[in-house]
Structure formats: C-alpha cells, structure tokens
Design an enzyme around this catalytic site. Sequence first.
Site, PDB file in Angstrom:
ATOM      1  N   LYS A 226       0.824  -1.217   0.000  1.00 49.64           N
ATOM      2  CA  LYS A 226       0.000   0.000   0.000  1.00 49.64           C
ATOM      3  C   LYS A 226       0.862   1.274   0.000  1.00 49.64           C
ATOM      4  O   LYS A 226       0.584   2.211  -0.740  1.00 49.64           O
ATOM      5  CB  LYS A 226      -0.898  -0.044   1.231  1.00 49.64           C
ATOM      6  CG  LYS A 226      -1.939   1.020   1.339  1.00 49.64           C
ATOM      7  CD  LYS A 226      -3.003   0.599   2.350  1.00 49.64           C
ATOM      8  CE  LYS A 226      -2.407   0.314   3.725  1.00 49.64           C
ATOM      9  NZ  LYS A 226      -2.079   1.548   4.465  1.00 49.64           N
TER      10      LYS A 226
ATOM     11  N   ARG B 239      -8.251   2.757   9.532  1.00 46.67           N
ATOM     12  CA  ARG B 239      -8.125   1.324   9.820  1.00 46.67           C
ATOM     13  C   ARG B 239      -9.374   0.796  10.509  1.00 46.67           C
ATOM     14  O   ARG B 239      -9.638  -0.393  10.490  1.00 46.67           O
ATOM     15  CB  ARG B 239      -6.905   1.057  10.722  1.00 46.67           C
ATOM     16  CG  ARG B 239      -5.586   1.311  10.028  1.00 46.67           C
ATOM     17  CD  ARG B 239      -4.432   0.715  10.804  1.00 46.67           C
ATOM     18  NE  ARG B 239      -3.218   0.705  10.005  1.00 46.67           N
ATOM     19  CZ  ARG B 239      -2.346   1.701   9.972  1.00 46.67           C
ATOM     20  NH1 ARG B 239      -2.542   2.774  10.695  1.00 46.67           N
ATOM     21  NH2 ARG B 239      -1.270   1.638   9.212  1.00 46.67           N
TER      22      ARG B 239
ATOM     23  N   ARG C 157      10.806 -11.385   4.489  1.00 48.98           N
ATOM     24  CA  ARG C 157      11.609 -10.178   4.681  1.00 48.98           C
ATOM     25  C   ARG C 157      12.613 -10.386   5.818  1.00 48.98           C
ATOM     26  O   ARG C 157      12.273 -10.936   6.860  1.00 48.98           O
ATOM     27  CB  ARG C 157      10.718  -8.989   5.078  1.00 48.98           C
ATOM     28  CG  ARG C 157       9.655  -8.652   4.074  1.00 48.98           C
ATOM     29  CD  ARG C 157       9.082  -7.281   4.298  1.00 48.98           C
ATOM     30  NE  ARG C 157       8.529  -7.078   5.628  1.00 48.98           N
ATOM     31  CZ  ARG C 157       7.673  -6.096   5.922  1.00 48.98           C
ATOM     32  NH1 ARG C 157       7.290  -5.254   4.970  1.00 48.98           N
ATOM     33  NH2 ARG C 157       7.213  -5.947   7.137  1.00 48.98           N
TER      34      ARG C 157
ATOM     35  N   ARG D  33      12.439  -9.659  11.616  1.00 46.17           N
ATOM     36  CA  ARG D  33      11.820  -8.889  12.697  1.00 46.17           C
ATOM     37  C   ARG D  33      10.750  -9.764  13.364  1.00 46.17           C
ATOM     38  O   ARG D  33      10.074 -10.541  12.693  1.00 46.17           O
ATOM     39  CB  ARG D  33      11.157  -7.617  12.151  1.00 46.17           C
ATOM     40  CG  ARG D  33      12.143  -6.591  11.594  1.00 46.17           C
ATOM     41  CD  ARG D  33      11.421  -5.291  11.313  1.00 46.17           C
ATOM     42  NE  ARG D  33      10.116  -5.543  10.717  1.00 46.17           N
ATOM     43  CZ  ARG D  33       9.039  -4.801  10.911  1.00 46.17           C
ATOM     44  NH1 ARG D  33       9.094  -3.732  11.660  1.00 46.17           N
ATOM     45  NH2 ARG D  33       7.899  -5.096  10.328  1.00 46.17           N
TER      46      ARG D  33
ATOM     47  N   ARG E 299      -1.385 -10.376  12.891  1.00 45.98           N
ATOM     48  CA  ARG E 299      -1.594  -9.028  12.331  1.00 45.98           C
ATOM     49  C   ARG E 299      -2.693  -9.055  11.276  1.00 45.98           C
ATOM     50  O   ARG E 299      -3.504  -8.128  11.164  1.00 45.98           O
ATOM     51  CB  ARG E 299      -0.297  -8.503  11.696  1.00 45.98           C
ATOM     52  CG  ARG E 299       0.715  -7.992  12.710  1.00 45.98           C
ATOM     53  CD  ARG E 299       2.111  -7.976  12.125  1.00 45.98           C
ATOM     54  NE  ARG E 299       2.320  -6.911  11.145  1.00 45.98           N
ATOM     55  CZ  ARG E 299       3.356  -6.884  10.295  1.00 45.98           C
ATOM     56  NH1 ARG E 299       4.248  -7.831  10.282  1.00 45.98           N
ATOM     57  NH2 ARG E 299       3.485  -5.876   9.453  1.00 45.98           N
TER      58      ARG E 299
END
Length: 212
Positions: free
Chosen positions: A13, A88, A127, A156, A167
């Site tokens: 996004k 959100r 990632r 992470r 999430r």
Amino acid sequence: MIIVLLGPPGAGKGTQADKLAARLGIPKIATGDVLRAALRDGTPRGREAKAFMDRGDLVPDSVILAILQDVMSSPATEKGAILDGAVRTVPQAQGVGIMLAEVGRRIDKVLLFDIGDRKLISRLSGRTVCGQCQTPYKDREPGSKCEKCGGSLMRRQDDEPDAVRNRLDVYRAQTEPVVEYYKGIEMEPVKIDADADVDEVTARALKALEPE
Ligand SMILES: [Zn+2]
C-alpha cells in the site's frame, strides 16, 4: 481528488501510495509521516501528541485527525491527497469524513489493495533486515550476510509467521466493518488485486480512478 487507501500489511500500500502520488501529481499523506513531522516541528498538535506518548499512551484518533486536518487545509493538498494509514477502523473512517467536511472537502474514492493471506504471510515472513545497519532484504534467509556491512540478517519479530497471521487477523476483523461502512455511505471501496508486480498494480489502481 482525495483518495483513501486501505490494505493489509504486505500488500504494498505504501509503495502504491508513492506511485499514485507521482502519477497524479498530488501528495501522499501518510499518517505516520505527518505525525512525525508534527512532533519534529513542535506544532501545537505535535506537542499535544507528545504529551500522550511521553505517558506511554497511544496518540488518540482526535489528535491524529486534528493533525490531518491541518494538512488537509494547507495549500500543499489543494489539488488533493492520497491518504495512507488514516483509516483502519470504523471510528477512524467516520472521523476522517467529518474532519474533511469541516474543511469543505470530501473523499472521492476509496481503494482497497488486497492479496490472499497465504501470499501475504510468505511475503512478510520472507523479509529480513540486517541486525547491524538495518538494511532490509526480500527473499533472503535469516543468518545470511548483509551485502553492505557483512552483518547477520534477521527476521523482525513482527514478521515471524505466527505474528503475521495475528496481524492479518486483526486487520481483517477491523477492515470488514470499514468496507461495510463505506458501502453504507455509497462510497464502496474499489478492490484492487495486488498480487502482481508493482507497476501492474499501479496501472490497475489508476484504471479504478478513471471517471466512469
Ligand atoms: Zn548491514
């Protein structure tokens, strides 16, 4: 033209917001960026936000909306803006609508970038970031060496598969009501299939913004 972007983590996004901003000649207004700028510049709203943060509290929607309102009534956004990260939840969607109405403006289009959960989980958990210099990498295993400094790459905690699933669950639970809310005010989000390369996704978004 005022465009609101919705989408799960990992759907690209933020990148699309940059691309659309460049193509449409209007600024990208990312909520995180404008909050950081207000804090840095020590504006009255920024000082208000800082008081909450100093107490370890989240900055409330009302303060964020006031900061956004300052931006949305400034000459920088005269021709429009791409709002990234402003909406959100349903209360935020309502708040943004009211905030814009107060400065005589309204949303023109809501875009929803989406990809299936499995794809998002593999994207996000693919990632890694250098533990020393923080350079991000795509598709490199944790433990590989950083090309810049030789440091060890790590994932992470937020990008561990279980954390990503969590999430995404939070995102889905919040977003469905937001989509329903916008449908209810005849501003149904246009769904953009974001499972493609970056330029193709931008092309799809631009098409969705063409007048009918
Ligand atoms: Zn490094």
